[in-house]
Design a protein around this motif. Structure first.
Motif, mmCIF file in Angstrom:
data_model
loop_
_atom_site.group_PDB
_atom_site.id
_atom_site.type_symbol
_atom_site.label_atom_id
_atom_site.label_comp_id
_atom_site.label_asym_id
_atom_site.label_seq_id
_atom_site.Cartn_x
_atom_site.Cartn_y
_atom_site.Cartn_z
ATOM 1 N N GLU A 181 0.839 -1.196 0.000
ATOM 2 C CA GLU A 181 0.000 0.000 0.000
ATOM 3 C C GLU A 181 0.874 1.246 0.000
ATOM 4 O O GLU A 181 1.996 1.222 0.501
ATOM 5 N N SER A 182 0.320 2.323 -0.521
ATOM 6 C CA SER A 182 1.073 3.572 -0.561
ATOM 7 C C SER A 182 0.315 4.697 0.142
ATOM 8 O O SER A 182 0.449 5.850 -0.215
ATOM 9 N N ASN A 183 -0.485 4.355 1.159
ATOM 10 C CA ASN A 183 -1.308 5.356 1.843
ATOM 11 C C ASN A 183 -0.480 6.346 2.658
ATOM 12 O O ASN A 183 -1.009 7.326 3.145
ATOM 13 N N PHE A 184 0.806 6.127 2.787
ATOM 14 C CA PHE A 184 1.685 7.033 3.522
ATOM 15 C C PHE A 184 2.380 8.027 2.589
ATOM 16 O O PHE A 184 3.196 8.826 3.022
ATOM 17 N N ILE A 185 2.054 7.972 1.288
ATOM 18 C CA ILE A 185 2.604 8.920 0.316
ATOM 19 C C ILE A 185 1.457 9.802 -0.173
ATOM 20 O O ILE A 185 0.443 9.310 -0.662
ATOM 21 N N ASP A 186 1.631 11.106 -0.022
ATOM 22 C CA ASP A 186 0.629 12.067 -0.458
ATOM 23 C C ASP A 186 1.300 13.013 -1.453
ATOM 24 O O ASP A 186 2.114 13.850 -1.058
ATOM 25 N N GLY A 187 0.979 12.840 -2.710
ATOM 26 C CA GLY A 187 1.605 13.667 -3.740
ATOM 27 C C GLY A 187 3.086 13.357 -3.857
ATOM 28 O O GLY A 187 3.483 12.246 -4.185
ATOM 29 N N TYR A 188 3.925 14.367 -3.554
ATOM 30 C CA TYR A 188 5.378 14.191 -3.616
ATOM 31 C C TYR A 188 5.998 14.127 -2.216
ATOM 32 O O TYR A 188 7.176 14.411 -2.054
ATOM 33 N N HIS A 189 5.208 13.730 -1.218
ATOM 34 C CA HIS A 189 5.711 13.695 0.150
ATOM 35 C C HIS A 189 5.446 12.335 0.791
ATOM 36 O O HIS A 189 4.350 11.799 0.696
ATOM 37 N N LEU A 190 6.479 11.826 1.448
ATOM 38 C CA LEU A 190 6.398 10.580 2.208
ATOM 39 C C LEU A 190 6.211 10.939 3.675
ATOM 40 O O LEU A 190 7.049 11.643 4.254
ATOM 41 N N ASP A 191 5.115 10.479 4.274
ATOM 42 C CA ASP A 191 4.842 10.730 5.689
ATOM 43 C C ASP A 191 5.492 9.607 6.501
ATOM 44 O O ASP A 191 4.974 8.493 6.571
ATOM 45 N N VAL A 192 6.636 9.898 7.110
ATOM 46 C CA VAL A 192 7.419 8.889 7.827
ATOM 47 C C VAL A 192 6.658 8.386 9.058
ATOM 48 O O VAL A 192 6.681 7.195 9.359
ATOM 49 N N ASP A 193 5.966 9.279 9.759
ATOM 50 C CA ASP A 193 5.231 8.864 10.961
ATOM 51 C C ASP A 193 4.116 7.874 10.618
ATOM 52 O O ASP A 193 3.920 6.887 11.319
ATOM 53 N N LYS A 194 3.402 8.128 9.530
ATOM 54 C CA LYS A 194 2.324 7.219 9.119
ATOM 55 C C LYS A 194 2.896 5.874 8.671
ATOM 56 O O LYS A 194 2.349 4.820 8.981
ATOM 57 N N LEU A 195 4.015 5.919 7.956
ATOM 58 C CA LEU A 195 4.694 4.701 7.512
ATOM 59 C C LEU A 195 5.104 3.853 8.713
ATOM 60 O O LEU A 195 4.849 2.655 8.771
ATOM 61 N N LEU A 196 5.717 4.488 9.708
ATOM 62 C CA LEU A 196 6.171 3.747 10.881
ATOM 63 C C LEU A 196 5.025 3.312 11.783
ATOM 64 O O LEU A 196 5.106 2.257 12.403
ATOM 65 N N PHE A 197 3.979 4.093 11.862
ATOM 66 C CA PHE A 197 2.803 3.685 12.636
ATOM 67 C C PHE A 197 2.285 2.348 12.113
ATOM 68 O O PHE A 197 2.013 1.430 12.887
ATOM 69 N N ASN A 198 2.153 2.237 10.781
ATOM 70 C CA ASN A 198 1.685 0.982 10.177
ATOM 71 C C ASN A 198 2.637 -0.171 10.477
ATOM 72 O O ASN A 198 2.202 -1.288 10.776
ATOM 73 N N GLU A 199 3.933 0.078 10.421
ATOM 74 C CA GLU A 199 4.910 -0.983 10.664
ATOM 75 C C GLU A 199 4.969 -1.380 12.144
ATOM 76 O O GLU A 199 5.208 -2.539 12.459
ATOM 77 N N ILE A 200 4.755 -0.420 13.037
ATOM 78 C CA ILE A 200 4.703 -0.756 14.467
ATOM 79 C C ILE A 200 3.497 -1.652 14.725
ATOM 80 O O ILE A 200 3.579 -2.618 15.494
ATOM 81 N N LEU A 201 2.377 -1.361 14.062
ATOM 82 C CA LEU A 201 1.191 -2.221 14.205
ATOM 83 C C LEU A 201 1.466 -3.642 13.718
ATOM 84 O O LEU A 201 1.032 -4.607 14.331
ATOM 85 N N ILE A 202 2.210 -3.753 12.626
ATOM 86 C CA ILE A 202 2.550 -5.080 12.102
ATOM 87 C C ILE A 202 3.439 -5.827 13.097
ATOM 88 O O ILE A 202 3.285 -7.019 13.312
ATOM 89 N N GLY A 203 4.370 -5.107 13.735
ATOM 90 C CA GLY A 203 5.289 -5.724 14.691
ATOM 91 C C GLY A 203 4.754 -5.781 16.117
ATOM 92 O O GLY A 203 5.461 -6.212 17.019
ATOM 93 N N TRP A 204 3.505 -5.332 16.333
ATOM 94 C CA TRP A 204 2.926 -5.297 17.677
ATOM 95 C C TRP A 204 2.846 -6.712 18.242
ATOM 96 O O TRP A 204 2.371 -7.630 17.579
#
Length: 175
Positions: free
Chosen positions: A102-125
């Motif tokens: 999924e690319s829901n953490f990319i908005d236009g030309y910007h990568l939202d690092v906090d949203k990316l890591l939030f999703n990965e922390i949930l996966i590793g929870w």
């Protein structure tokens, strides 16, 4: 924290490599809010694959306080994040083929690092958090933490079909 992806998505397709701070202070989930007590800066590498396909690599480490599943005491849980994402910005998340993320953490030309890591922390929870392997939990009658001491409550959690055996032990304590 936002990372500008203009260089990667432009004609030159330059690789973007940055180390940025993680701005998340807590993990706010439906089950509660879990504070992040320590975190390392996030090392992110974004490289061009083809067309609007990107490969995103990130590394970091966070320490979250999660209550023990048995006694509810706070436990520091370290979650190591080291992952690679392969995204295609031309394809909506609903129509993703296998092999793409999924690319829901990319908005236009910007990568939202906090949203990316939030999703990965949930996966590793962690699925189960224990303060120690032999945690005794809490009394289901009075709420006493059984790791800190015992209580005088009668254990009502016993199987009622075993009441005859329990009565035998109560009446004949020397048995």
């Amino acid at each position: 924290m936002l990372i500008n992806l203009s260089d990667v998505l432009s004609e030159q397709h330059k690789t973007v490599e940055e180390t940025v701070p993680l701005n998340l202070e807590s993990m706010d989930l439906k089950s509660g809010s879990y504070p992040i007590v320590s975190k390392e800066p996030v090392h992110v590498v974004v490289s061009h694959v083809k067309d609007k396909e990107l490969q995103i690599k990130a590394e970091s480490k966070v320490c979250v306080i999660i209550p023990c599943d048995r006694c509810l005491e706070d436990v520091k849980q370290e979650i190591v994040l080291d992952f690679t994402k392969h995204v295609d910005l031309n394809i909506p998340d609903a129509d993703l083929p296998e092999g793409l993320d999924e690319s829901n953490f990319i908005d236009g030309y910007h990568l939202d690092v906090d949203k990316l890591l939030f999703n990965e922390i949930l996966i590793g929870w962690p699925t189960k958090v224990l303060c120690r392997e032999d945690c005794k939990g809490i009394c289901n009658v009075c709420g006493q933490n059984l790791n800190l001491g015992t209580c005088n409550c009668e254990d009502t959690g016993l199987d009622p079909r075993m009441s005859v055996v329990r009565d035998l032990f109560k009446n004949f304590k020397e048995v």
